[in-house]
Design an enzyme around this catalytic site. Structure first.
Site, short mmCIF file in Angstrom:
data_model
loop_
_atom_site.label_atom_id
_atom_site.label_comp_id
_atom_site.label_asym_id
_atom_site.label_seq_id
_atom_site.Cartn_x
_atom_site.Cartn_y
_atom_site.Cartn_z
CG LEU A 176 -1.92 -1.09 1.40
CD1 LEU A 176 -2.64 -0.95 2.75
CD2 LEU A 176 -2.92 -1.08 0.27
CG ASP A 177 0.34 4.39 -2.81
OD1 ASP A 177 1.17 3.64 -3.34
OD2 ASP A 177 -0.60 4.93 -3.43
CE LYS A 178 5.44 8.75 4.86
NZ LYS A 178 6.39 9.88 4.72
CB THR A 218 -2.97 3.96 1.02
OG1 THR A 218 -3.00 4.91 -0.06
CG2 THR A 218 -4.24 3.12 0.96
NE ARG A 240 -2.47 8.68 -4.50
CZ ARG A 240 -1.22 8.89 -4.11
NH1 ARG A 240 -0.45 7.86 -3.78
NH2 ARG A 240 -0.75 10.12 -4.06
#
Length: 323
Positions: free
Chosen positions: A140-142, A144, A245
């Site tokens: 997961l993105d930082k 998120t 996104r």
């Protein structure tokens, strides 16, 4: 990512030592660093690997140097509390908080999920998925938050990696996203290859050529009365970098507060308290709420749900969006 340097020798370089010429041509690289790279076979002269630092340069020689990304130290265990949603001897599902990086990288060598996992799981993670990303199946993105599965042995890692890559029918990945505006239609599919943006290499975008196929299913759960913002459920059929996104931005409904893809918000009135909450929310409004999959050993279906973080709940309330 490695860096490629090129230099063409001038008349003034004629007869000079190779190391001296290159140290002058590339002042950011020390002579000792250049020597090490030459010995490692990273320098080509006129397309042929160079062998000696002391070789004499000829005018017109073309030098190509590949400078690999610096190797990071092996991650170390750190006693960081994890919010565990499910765990057995093969795997665990955690609720990753926003702000936590998944694995060490330049500028984030500690405090990552990997550091926490090494402490939580002990030696069982050693080497699974590579030294830098032990046990990591997906990421997961930082900024998120939400559910992530981690493998605790090689067999589970191989099976889960194949599941995420190929078996989309037996995996469920549902995200909650707060977006600007109201999607039209209110539910549907977003298709479009995702790759590096041709106008900004630091961003991803839906591209006409190249990239990787991506498909997102979305459903609008609720909208504000003035259509300023909506709460949307997004389900991934593929797993590309920044997929939700990028796809939501592509159809004109960027995630609220996304620092990369959301430049301006639509016109709409918010009271002072709501405006303050919005201003303080400095990350994309995205949460990996549901993660379900077939257990790689038992075949049982594992279904997990990550509670919505309090700051995201506050943002939803401020925008008058409720589940």
């Amino acid at each position: 990512m490695s860096e490629n340097l090129t230099y063409t020798a001038t008349d003034q370089d004629e007869g000079a030592r190779l190391d001296k010429v290159l140290a002058t041509a590339w002042p950011n690289q020390s002579r000792s660093r250049i020597k090490a790279l030459i010995e490692d076979g990273q320098l080509c002269v006129n397309g042929t690997p160079a062998a000696k630092m002391s070789a004499k340069v000829k005018a017109g020689d073309v030098f190509d140097l590949s400078v690999p990304e610096p190797e990071m130290a092996e991650p170390t265990p750190e006693d960081i509390k994890l919010d565990v949603l499910f765990e057995d001897e093969d795997l665990l599902v955690i609720n990753k908080p926003a702000g936590m990086v998944v694995h060490p990288a330049a500028g984030n060598e500690s405090g990552t999920l990997v550091n926490a996992l090494l402490a939580h799981c002990g030696d069982s993670l050693s080497g699974i998925g590579g030294v830098k990303r032990p046990g990591i199946v997906h990421r997961l993105d930082k900024d998120t938050s939400g559910a992530m599965v981690v493998a605790k042995n090689d067999a589970a890692h191989r099976a889960l990696s194949n599941l995420f890559a190929e078996d989309k029918e037996n995996i469920e990945r549902a995200y909650l996203a707060v977006v600007w505006g109201v999607p039209r239609p209110r539910s549907g599919d977003i298709e479009g290859n995702i790759g590096r943006s041709p106008s900004n290499r630091k961003k991803m975008a839906v591209v006409k050529k190249g990239g990787k196929y991506a498909l997102t299913h979305y459903k609008t759960l609720q909208t504000r009365d003035d259509s300023l913002a909506s709460l949307v459920e997004c389900r991934l059929a593929t797993g590309r970098t920044h997929q939700i996104r990028v796809h939501m931005n592509h159809i004109g409904h960027a995630l609220v507060c996304d620092p990369v893809y959301s430049r301006n918000r639509p016109a709409g009135k918010l009271n002072l308290e709501a405006q303050q909450i919005l201003n303080a929310f400095n990350k994309q409004a995205l949460h990996a709420r549901t993660l379900g999959f077939l257990h790689p050993r038992t075949g049982a279906y594992i279904s997990t749900e990550a509670p919505i973080p309090s700051d995201l709940l506050a943002l939803m309330k401020a925008l008058e969006l409720y589940l």
